[in-house]
Design a protein around this motif. Structure first.
Motif, mmCIF file in Angstrom:
data_model
loop_
_atom_site.group_PDB
_atom_site.id
_atom_site.type_symbol
_atom_site.label_atom_id
_atom_site.label_comp_id
_atom_site.label_asym_id
_atom_site.label_seq_id
_atom_site.Cartn_x
_atom_site.Cartn_y
_atom_site.Cartn_z
ATOM 1 N N SER A 195 0.836 -1.193 0.000
ATOM 2 C CA SER A 195 0.000 0.000 0.000
ATOM 3 C C SER A 195 0.866 1.235 0.000
ATOM 4 N N PRO A 196 0.504 2.264 -0.779
ATOM 5 C CA PRO A 196 1.290 3.470 -0.812
ATOM 6 C C PRO A 196 1.241 4.219 0.501
ATOM 7 N N CYS A 197 2.224 5.094 0.738
ATOM 8 C CA CYS A 197 2.312 5.866 1.965
ATOM 9 C C CYS A 197 1.293 7.006 1.938
ATOM 10 N N ARG A 198 1.111 7.678 3.086
ATOM 11 C CA ARG A 198 0.098 8.714 3.223
ATOM 12 C C ARG A 198 0.696 10.113 3.350
ATOM 13 N N LEU A 234 2.535 14.224 -1.099
ATOM 14 C CA LEU A 234 3.145 13.684 -2.307
ATOM 15 C C LEU A 234 3.752 14.793 -3.157
ATOM 16 N N GLY A 274 6.774 10.096 -1.601
ATOM 17 C CA GLY A 274 6.069 9.545 -2.734
ATOM 18 C C GLY A 274 5.673 10.604 -3.751
ATOM 19 N N ASP A 314 2.893 12.099 -6.668
ATOM 20 C CA ASP A 314 1.439 12.090 -6.875
ATOM 21 C C ASP A 314 1.085 11.567 -8.267
ATOM 22 N N ALA A 374 2.403 5.838 -7.975
ATOM 23 C CA ALA A 374 2.211 7.010 -7.127
ATOM 24 C C ALA A 374 2.129 6.585 -5.662
ATOM 25 N N GLY A 375 2.731 7.416 -4.784
ATOM 26 C CA GLY A 375 2.546 7.229 -3.350
ATOM 27 C C GLY A 375 3.617 6.483 -2.614
ATOM 28 N N TYR A 376 4.678 6.007 -3.285
ATOM 29 C CA TYR A 376 5.699 5.211 -2.614
ATOM 30 C C TYR A 376 6.939 6.039 -2.284
ATOM 31 N N THR A 422 -2.077 10.203 -12.408
ATOM 32 C CA THR A 422 -2.983 9.114 -12.020
ATOM 33 C C THR A 422 -4.341 9.280 -12.703
#
Length: 321
Positions: free
Chosen positions: A8-11, A14, A57, A59, A96-98, A116
């Motif tokens: 799961s990508p991070c929060r 971004l 990460g 976007d 996206a998000g890592y 995205t």
């Protein structure tokens, strides 16, 4: 075959396509930015060495394609560490998000940044719900579709500006988004090739043999004997496994050794050319420029300034103790 990690990508906040230009220390040598093209954004970066970089990460999704040359790179994402030699024709995919960490060297690289929203729009046209799309994290893959689309985009970047390029860029962006859905969506089956490829240990043995024999002529028969196949079968097998010819791979090894000798020794460039197996300095200079993006002399000056600056910092540090 793609080597991938699902997570799961991070929060965290971004980094956008615009912000990444200021977040990275290297500016692109060519870009689609400010051309008025829709869809993806492409930045072409020259090779650079000794990187140690970490980023939040993105976007957007990133596809990094290597048009030529090669370099050893360690990637860290999604709780996994992957070390490999990125060679001509290979790509890696970062969704996206890592968060990511990069260590080692970077060859010539075309970085395709895909919003995205572009992938989501393609999924919507196919009738897929939002929860049915998640792009895989792929550390290294040889994908002929990505390669052809990236090369077409790079050729357009080299051509004179023309209104029709907006249509071409839009078509490439749409095709790439569709390909991501088909081949790199977590919810789609991974396509497997039934054809045999060289294994990791065979590639390691070949690389070690080449590096141990750079000072002499290395024939296809020599390489084929390392993995116990015929010369003609070896050529097809090597191309299928790495995306480049064996002769091109040998030259990449010669260039990497030359870079190391320039950085770590005071040998004259003419002598380095002979040590790594080039017939003369002129040929060495042409091939070095082709792979690295500058001549050996320019590369040597840059490394000399870096070492000089390091010695100065170390000297100042000793003076303060």
């Amino acid at each position: 075959m793609a080597q991938s990690v699902l997570s799961s990508p991070c929060r965290a906040k971004l980094i956008s396509i615009d912000e990444i230009l200021n977040a990275r220390p290297q500016r692109p040598i060519a870009t689609t930015r400010e051309r008025g093209w829709n869809g993806l954004t492409a930045d072409l970066h020259r090779p650079y060495f000794g990187c140690a970089e970490s980023y939040a990460g993105l976007d957007h999704h990133l596809i990094c394609y290597c048009p030529s040359g090669g370099a050893k790179l360690v990637q860290t994402r999604a709780g996994a560490i992957h070390a490999s030699v990125i060679t001509a024709g290979t790509s890696y995919i970062m969704p996206a998000g890592y968060d990511s960490t990069w260590e080692g060297d970077s060859g010539l690289s075309a970085r395709l940044r895909i919003p995205t929203s572009l992938v989501a729009c393609a999924a919507e046209q196919l009738g897929q719900r939002k929860g049915q799309v998640e792009i895989r994290n792929v550390f290294q893959v040889r994908d002929p579709v990505i390669e052809r689309l990236a090369q077409t985009l790079l050729m357009e970047m080299d051509r004179q500006a023309h209104p029709v390029q907006v249509l071409i860029a839009d078509a490439i962006s749409t095709a790439l988004a569709a390909h991501m859905l088909r081949s790199y969506n977590v919810f789609e089956a991974v396509e497997c090739s039934p054809e045999r490829a060289l294994g990791k240990l065979e590639i390691v043995r070949l690389t070690e043999f080449i590096e141990d024999n750079l000072g002499r002529t290395i024939s296809l028969e020599d390489l084929a004997s390392v993995v116990n196949v015929s010369r003609f079968h070896f050529s097809r097998l090597f191309k299928r496994s790495t995306g480049s010819t064996a002769i091109s791979f040998v030259e990449q090894c010669r260039i990497r050794r030359a870079q190391s000798l320039i950085t770590d020794t005071d040998l004259p460039l003419a002598e380095i050319a002979l040590v790594v197996g080039f017939v003369d300095q002129s040929h060495f200079t042409r091939r070095f420029h082709r792979h690295v993006g500058c001549t050996p002399a320019v590369f040597a000056r840059e490394q000399g300034r870096r070492r000089s600056g390091l010695r100065k910092v170390q000297s100042n540090g000793k003076g303060r103790q």
